[in-house]
Design a protein around this motif. Sequence first.
Motif, mmCIF file in Angstrom:
data_model
loop_
_atom_site.group_PDB
_atom_site.id
_atom_site.type_symbol
_atom_site.label_atom_id
_atom_site.label_comp_id
_atom_site.label_asym_id
_atom_site.label_seq_id
_atom_site.Cartn_x
_atom_site.Cartn_y
_atom_site.Cartn_z
ATOM 1 N N ASN A 143 47.816 28.999 40.630
ATOM 2 C CA ASN A 143 46.907 28.974 39.474
ATOM 3 C C ASN A 143 45.459 28.794 39.915
ATOM 4 N N ASP A 144 45.226 27.901 40.870
ATOM 5 C CA ASP A 144 43.874 27.697 41.391
ATOM 6 C C ASP A 144 43.340 28.972 42.031
ATOM 7 N N LEU A 145 44.172 29.594 42.839
ATOM 8 C CA LEU A 145 43.759 30.811 43.524
ATOM 9 C C LEU A 145 43.456 31.930 42.534
ATOM 10 N N GLN A 146 44.292 32.069 41.520
ATOM 11 C CA GLN A 146 44.048 33.092 40.505
ATOM 12 C C GLN A 146 42.734 32.826 39.772
ATOM 13 N N ARG A 147 42.509 31.576 39.395
ATOM 14 C CA ARG A 147 41.254 31.239 38.715
ATOM 15 C C ARG A 147 40.058 31.539 39.618
ATOM 16 N N LEU A 148 40.172 31.170 40.870
ATOM 17 C CA LEU A 148 39.078 31.412 41.805
ATOM 18 C C LEU A 148 38.842 32.906 42.010
ATOM 19 N N LEU A 149 39.905 33.668 42.099
ATOM 20 C CA LEU A 149 39.764 35.107 42.276
ATOM 21 C C LEU A 149 39.000 35.717 41.113
ATOM 22 N N TRP A 150 39.283 35.251 39.908
ATOM 23 C CA TRP A 150 38.622 35.819 38.728
ATOM 24 C C TRP A 150 37.204 35.302 38.546
ATOM 25 N N THR A 151 36.801 34.312 39.337
ATOM 26 C CA THR A 151 35.401 33.875 39.277
ATOM 27 C C THR A 151 34.510 34.734 40.165
ATOM 28 N N LEU A 152 35.135 35.494 41.056
ATOM 29 C CA LEU A 152 34.345 36.371 41.929
ATOM 30 C C LEU A 152 33.755 37.520 41.120
ATOM 31 N N PRO A 153 32.590 37.998 41.521
ATOM 32 C CA PRO A 153 32.057 39.210 40.889
ATOM 33 C C PRO A 153 33.053 40.360 41.101
ATOM 34 N N PRO A 154 33.122 41.301 40.174
ATOM 35 C CA PRO A 154 34.123 42.376 40.266
ATOM 36 C C PRO A 154 34.127 43.137 41.590
ATOM 37 N N LEU A 155 32.969 43.414 42.151
ATOM 38 C CA LEU A 155 32.937 44.173 43.406
ATOM 39 C C LEU A 155 33.546 43.378 44.558
ATOM 40 N N LEU A 156 33.306 42.065 44.585
ATOM 41 C CA LEU A 156 33.889 41.233 45.640
ATOM 42 C C LEU A 156 35.394 41.077 45.420
ATOM 43 N N ARG A 157 35.791 40.885 44.166
ATOM 44 C CA ARG A 157 37.219 40.752 43.840
ATOM 45 C C ARG A 157 37.956 42.036 44.234
ATOM 46 N N GLU A 158 37.385 43.177 43.885
ATOM 47 C CA GLU A 158 37.992 44.464 44.218
ATOM 48 C C GLU A 158 38.161 44.604 45.730
ATOM 49 N N ALA A 159 37.125 44.280 46.480
ATOM 50 C CA ALA A 159 37.178 44.396 47.939
ATOM 51 C C ALA A 159 38.256 43.487 48.512
ATOM 52 N N LEU A 160 38.324 42.255 48.042
ATOM 53 C CA LEU A 160 39.309 41.304 48.549
ATOM 54 C C LEU A 160 40.731 41.749 48.222
ATOM 55 N N VAL A 161 40.933 42.266 47.032
ATOM 56 C CA VAL A 161 42.262 42.723 46.645
ATOM 57 C C VAL A 161 42.674 43.939 47.480
ATOM 58 N N LEU A 162 41.765 44.881 47.667
ATOM 59 C CA LEU A 162 42.102 46.078 48.445
ATOM 60 C C LEU A 162 42.424 45.740 49.900
ATOM 61 N N VAL A 163 41.586 44.922 50.521
ATOM 62 C CA VAL A 163 41.766 44.622 51.935
ATOM 63 C C VAL A 163 42.759 43.480 52.142
ATOM 64 N N GLY A 164 42.584 42.402 51.388
ATOM 65 C CA GLY A 164 43.441 41.239 51.596
ATOM 66 C C GLY A 164 44.810 41.380 50.971
ATOM 67 N N ALA A 165 44.868 41.810 49.729
ATOM 68 C CA ALA A 165 46.136 41.860 49.019
ATOM 69 C C ALA A 165 46.884 43.162 49.262
ATOM 70 N N GLN A 166 46.184 44.272 49.234
ATOM 71 C CA GLN A 166 46.837 45.564 49.411
ATOM 72 C C GLN A 166 47.039 45.918 50.882
ATOM 73 N N GLY A 167 46.346 45.208 51.757
ATOM 74 C CA GLY A 167 46.510 45.439 53.182
ATOM 75 C C GLY A 167 45.864 46.718 53.690
ATOM 76 N N LEU A 168 44.897 47.236 52.952
ATOM 77 C CA LEU A 168 44.213 48.449 53.395
ATOM 78 C C LEU A 168 43.212 48.111 54.490
ATOM 79 N N ALA A 169 42.959 49.080 55.333
ATOM 80 C CA ALA A 169 41.900 48.925 56.334
ATOM 81 C C ALA A 169 40.557 48.971 55.606
ATOM 82 N N HIS A 170 39.554 48.369 56.222
ATOM 83 C CA HIS A 170 38.222 48.385 55.624
ATOM 84 C C HIS A 170 37.767 49.816 55.358
ATOM 85 N N GLU A 171 38.098 50.714 56.274
ATOM 86 C CA GLU A 171 37.693 52.111 56.130
ATOM 87 C C GLU A 171 38.339 52.742 54.883
ATOM 88 N N GLU A 172 39.624 52.460 54.673
ATOM 89 C CA GLU A 172 40.317 53.009 53.505
ATOM 90 C C GLU A 172 39.743 52.441 52.211
#
Length: 177
Positions: free
Chosen positions: A115-144
């Motif tokens: 719950n804490d992590l979800q709340r914190l994730l949604w406090t990030l600006p959308p562009l930062l949240r998107e980047a973190l989800v793509l690279v951290g959660a989806q496991g994509l390379a930075h290039e992808e």
Amino acid sequence: MDTASHSNAELEELRREIAALLPRARAFARFLVKNRAEADDLVQEGLVRALASLDQFRPGTRLRPWLFTILRNTFYEQARRRRTERRVMEEVARDAPTAKHPTQTAPQENEATLNDLQRLLWTLPPLLREALVLVGAQGLAHEEAAEICNVPVGTMRARVSRARAAIARAMRARTID
């Protein structure tokens, strides 16, 4: 946008017809999502996609079903994204080391961390949240991820770095409290 298949006058007429369909599109979106704000967001995203794809609209095709198909596909894409984000957050919470609190059991700790992590994730600006989800959660390379977001790789690396730092700072602040 490749508009070779439509004249400027045809494109303008399509835009007017789409504008006239806004109330119906919003009503349809209200059936797909639970509240007005989410419906408005869905319609906005669907309209952006529709306008970007006007060159793919075939003359003789009915505009309302075409637009509603875009809205429906957008809705399901967003739902899949939310499920993936939720699954990843659960995995992160399950794998996160937590300090034992005498009155909490392990499942309660994991749920609180999630719950804490979800709340914190949604406090990030959308562009930062998107980047973190793509690279951290989806496991994509930075290039992808950079290609998906149509930004330079360095920009994507910076966004992921800033997002991770913001989450880490917020987590440390929560443990201090």
